[in-house]
Design a protein around this motif. Structure first.
Motif, PDB file in Angstrom:
ATOM      1  N   ALA A  87       0.827  -1.209   0.000  1.00  0.00           N
ATOM      2  CA  ALA A  87       0.000   0.000   0.000  1.00  0.00           C
ATOM      3  C   ALA A  87       0.860   1.257   0.000  1.00  0.00           C
ATOM      4  O   ALA A  87       0.563   2.232  -0.711  1.00  0.00           O
ATOM      5  N   ILE A  88       1.946   1.245   0.769  1.00  0.00           N
ATOM      6  CA  ILE A  88       2.831   2.409   0.833  1.00  0.00           C
ATOM      7  C   ILE A  88       3.552   2.612  -0.495  1.00  0.00           C
ATOM      8  O   ILE A  88       3.659   3.739  -0.999  1.00  0.00           O
ATOM      9  N   ALA A  89       4.038   1.519  -1.074  1.00  0.00           N
ATOM     10  CA  ALA A  89       4.749   1.628  -2.358  1.00  0.00           C
ATOM     11  C   ALA A  89       3.841   2.219  -3.433  1.00  0.00           C
ATOM     12  O   ALA A  89       4.295   2.956  -4.317  1.00  0.00           O
ATOM     13  N   GLY A  90       2.549   1.927  -3.337  1.00  0.00           N
ATOM     14  CA  GLY A  90       1.600   2.431  -4.321  1.00  0.00           C
ATOM     15  C   GLY A  90       1.390   3.933  -4.269  1.00  0.00           C
ATOM     16  O   GLY A  90       0.847   4.516  -5.218  1.00  0.00           O
ATOM     17  N   THR A  91       1.810   4.585  -3.193  1.00  0.00           N
ATOM     18  CA  THR A  91       1.672   6.043  -3.104  1.00  0.00           C
ATOM     19  C   THR A  91       2.741   6.772  -3.905  1.00  0.00           C
ATOM     20  O   THR A  91       2.614   7.978  -4.157  1.00  0.00           O
ATOM     21  N   ASN A  92       3.816   6.059  -4.260  1.00  0.00           N
ATOM     22  CA  ASN A  92       4.957   6.650  -4.979  1.00  0.00           C
ATOM     23  C   ASN A  92       5.640   7.770  -4.196  1.00  0.00           C
ATOM     24  O   ASN A  92       6.311   8.621  -4.781  1.00  0.00           O
ATOM     25  N   ALA A  93       5.460   7.752  -2.877  1.00  0.00           N
ATOM     26  CA  ALA A  93       6.132   8.754  -2.046  1.00  0.00           C
ATOM     27  C   ALA A  93       7.611   8.409  -1.926  1.00  0.00           C
ATOM     28  O   ALA A  93       7.988   7.236  -1.931  1.00  0.00           O
ATOM     29  N   GLU A  94       8.461   9.423  -1.785  1.00  0.00           N
ATOM     30  CA  GLU A  94       9.900   9.193  -1.669  1.00  0.00           C
ATOM     31  C   GLU A  94      10.336   8.956  -0.230  1.00  0.00           C
ATOM     32  O   GLU A  94      11.424   8.436   0.017  1.00  0.00           O
ATOM     33  N   ILE A  95       9.472   9.317   0.724  1.00  0.00           N
ATOM     34  CA  ILE A  95       9.769   9.175   2.152  1.00  0.00           C
ATOM     35  C   ILE A  95       8.531   8.608   2.836  1.00  0.00           C
ATOM     36  O   ILE A  95       7.401   8.900   2.439  1.00  0.00           O
ATOM     37  N   LEU A 115       9.261  -2.947   3.054  1.00  0.00           N
ATOM     38  CA  LEU A 115       9.627  -2.289   1.800  1.00  0.00           C
ATOM     39  C   LEU A 115      10.890  -2.906   1.211  1.00  0.00           C
ATOM     40  O   LEU A 115      10.989  -3.116  -0.007  1.00  0.00           O
ATOM     41  N   GLU A 116      11.863  -3.196   2.069  1.00  0.00           N
ATOM     42  CA  GLU A 116      13.094  -3.822   1.584  1.00  0.00           C
ATOM     43  C   GLU A 116      12.808  -5.214   1.015  1.00  0.00           C
ATOM     44  O   GLU A 116      13.398  -5.612   0.002  1.00  0.00           O
ATOM     45  N   ALA A 117      11.894  -5.945   1.640  1.00  0.00           N
ATOM     46  CA  ALA A 117      11.572  -7.305   1.188  1.00  0.00           C
ATOM     47  C   ALA A 117      10.963  -7.305  -0.211  1.00  0.00           C
ATOM     48  O   ALA A 117      11.128  -8.267  -0.968  1.00  0.00           O
ATOM     49  N   ARG A 118      10.256  -6.237  -0.565  1.00  0.00           N
ATOM     50  CA  ARG A 118       9.640  -6.172  -1.890  1.00  0.00           C
ATOM     51  C   ARG A 118      10.451  -5.313  -2.856  1.00  0.00           C
ATOM     52  O   ARG A 118       9.990  -4.985  -3.951  1.00  0.00           O
ATOM     53  N   GLY A 119      11.688  -4.951  -2.468  1.00  0.00           N
ATOM     54  CA  GLY A 119      12.557  -4.187  -3.353  1.00  0.00           C
ATOM     55  C   GLY A 119      12.117  -2.761  -3.562  1.00  0.00           C
ATOM     56  O   GLY A 119      12.409  -2.159  -4.605  1.00  0.00           O
ATOM     57  N   ALA A 120      11.420  -2.205  -2.590  1.00  0.00           N
ATOM     58  CA  ALA A 120      10.914  -0.836  -2.713  1.00  0.00           C
ATOM     59  C   ALA A 120      11.456   0.048  -1.599  1.00  0.00           C
ATOM     60  O   ALA A 120      10.760   0.928  -1.088  1.00  0.00           O
ATOM     61  N   GLY A 121      12.702  -0.199  -1.198  1.00  0.00           N
ATOM     62  CA  GLY A 121      13.288   0.530  -0.084  1.00  0.00           C
ATOM     63  C   GLY A 121      13.332   2.023  -0.305  1.00  0.00           C
ATOM     64  O   GLY A 121      13.572   2.503  -1.422  1.00  0.00           O
ATOM     65  N   ARG A 122      13.085   2.766   0.750  1.00  0.00           N
ATOM     66  CA  ARG A 122      13.158   4.229   0.761  1.00  0.00           C
ATOM     67  C   ARG A 122      13.272   4.655   2.215  1.00  0.00           C
ATOM     68  O   ARG A 122      13.021   3.855   3.118  1.00  0.00           O
ATOM     69  N   PRO A 123      13.655   5.892   2.494  1.00  0.00           N
ATOM     70  CA  PRO A 123      13.784   6.309   3.894  1.00  0.00           C
ATOM     71  C   PRO A 123      12.459   6.181   4.647  1.00  0.00           C
ATOM     72  O   PRO A 123      11.418   6.647   4.176  1.00  0.00           O
ATOM     73  N   VAL A 124      12.519   5.508   5.794  1.00  0.00           N
ATOM     74  CA  VAL A 124      11.360   5.370   6.681  1.00  0.00           C
ATOM     75  C   VAL A 124      11.744   6.047   7.988  1.00  0.00           C
ATOM     76  O   VAL A 124      12.590   5.548   8.730  1.00  0.00           O
TER      77      VAL A 124
END
Length: 432
Positions: free
Chosen positions: A380-388, A404-413
């Protein structure tokens, strides 16, 4: 709901409270639609309504908890989404907390389960022991596949690197910058100090920059939530009393306008100290005073004039509302308003009412369900396309980052306080 407690049972103040809560339930089932475990499992016994029936039967019988009841109560995250949904104002939190205390007192768990719970109760609330445990887990990571079930998962969840302890977490007073508007105590907590000491550092800078003298009180520590939700009443109340004594000493000394809490899971528990200790005359009044003073950091910042410097302008943030904040404390829009005021472009996360699966030690005790919720939240978070990604609770930050890291969508949390500190003159957070 009709109940059949005896007069002797109702003479117990905890049973009397449980009886009042049970009688408010009208079986409507609205809670099932927002309960994470029911959404995943589809079992009525894994919904709030189903658990209420199981708890009612257990307490009315006045006997030891059964394996069935324990299994389904253990699966409850205490996310309290049901309390937000309930039209009858059923105080499910107090009911399930009492059920867990009854289970702890009457049910003998398998040896492995007892050892795991004992280990978590000893390690997580103690920053020194927790730090050593994480170091050991980091060393054991390459051999994790050799470990049994949940131990394997615990080692896998250990961070890849561990930040140094912060000197700012020691008891001391941080002077205000400019005119003093408030004098507050900051709860530095336990696990958060080990996993991400930058949160407390940013909170102190943020508060002092905007007119707060900040004290870290001598003797304050773990809020007791972790053992409280395991039903370990004596331990959780002892931790609560240590905090109450520390903060009342400050309140009656130099004075306090608020007790600031930047981990919302802790905040929900501290705000409940007055209820927890209501039957202990020597503590009840002070406990109620501490609960009244307890504020999430967003509540205090809302009283202060934020001074954005433009650093955050246009940066896109997905805000995850921790369950303990939105359902436990009923704080929903305030953190988003503060982030927007600081210059961030704030986006809501779809299914924002559903838990991320962290829930204190839940992801360690119920890893299968927790992982399903984690992955659902990460998607759900990855779908927002937010950078943070921003949140106000350390457990959520760790859980979401791993998802996020598990799905390859890592970004600053990052904690909201870290972002607000940066947006008003603090250092740029790592990863940005």
């Amino acid at each position: 709901m009709q109940t059949s407690f005896t007069l002797a049972q109702l003479s117990n103040p905890d049973i009397a409270v449980a009886n009042d809560i049970l009688r408010k339930c009208v079986h409507c089932g609205f809670c099932t639609a927002t309960c994470p475990t029911y959404v995943l499992l589809g079992d009525e016994r894994d919904s709030p309504r189903g658990r209420i029936y199981l708890i009612k039967q257990m307490l009315e019988a006045g006997e030891a908890a059964t394996e069935e009841t324990v299994r389904h109560v253990d699966r409850c995250l205490s996310c309290l989404s049901c309390m937000t949904t309930c039209p009858s104002s059923v105080h499910y939190m107090h009911l399930v907390d009492h059920a867990r205390a009854h289970i702890e007192e009457t049910y003998k768990r398998p040896l492995g389960e007892r050892l795991l719970r004992w280990l978590l109760a000893k390690l997580l609330p103690d920053p020194t022991l927790f730090r050593w445990a994480l170091r050991g887990a980091m060393l054991a990571r390459p051999f994790g596949f050799l470990l049994p079930g949940r131990l394997r998962g615990m080692v896998k969840m250990a961070p890849k690197a561990l930040p140094k302890p912060s000197p700012m977490d020691a008891p001391q007073v941080f002077e205000v910058e400019g005119e003093r508007r408030l004098r507050v105590a900051l709860m530095t907590g336990c696990a958060q100090r080990v996993l991400d000491p930058a949160i407390n550092e940013a909170s102190i800078r943020l508060l002092t920059r905007h007119g707060c003298e900040v004290v870290v009180a001598q003797g304050a520590g773990c809020c007791g939530a972790l053992t409280h939700h395991m039903g370990q009443v004596e331990d959780s109340h002892a931790k609560a009393k240590a905090n109450i004594a520390a903060w009342i000493a400050e309140a009656e000394g130099e004075g306090l306008d608020a007790i600031v809490i930047n981990a919302s899971g802790c905040g929900t528990n501290v705000k409940d100290y007055g209820f927890m200790l209501r039957n202990e005359p020597e503590w009840a009044e002070h406990a109620a005073k501490v609960s009244a003073l307890a504020k999430d950091i967003s509540e205090v910042l809302a009283q202060l004039p934020l001074k954005p410097n433009g650093a955050a302008q246009g940066r896109v943030v997905a805000y995850h509302s921790a369950c303990s904040l939105q359902h436990g404390q009923k704080i929903t829009s305030l953190p988003k308003q503060l982030l927007a005021k600081a210059g961030f472009d704030v986006r809501d996360v779809p299914e924002g009412h559903l838990c991320c699966g962290s829930a204190g030690s839940y992801n360690l005790l119920q890893p299968d369900i927790a992982t399903q919720l984690r992955d659902r939240k990460a998607e759900a978070i990855a779908g927002t396309n937010a950078e943070i990604v921003a949140a106000g609770n350390i457990g959520c930050l760790v859980q979401i980052n791993q998802g996020l890291e598990a799905r390859g969508a890592g970004r600053p949390v990052l904690h909201s306080a870290i972002l607000l500190d940066w947006a008003t003159g603090g250092p740029q957070p790592k990863g940005l």
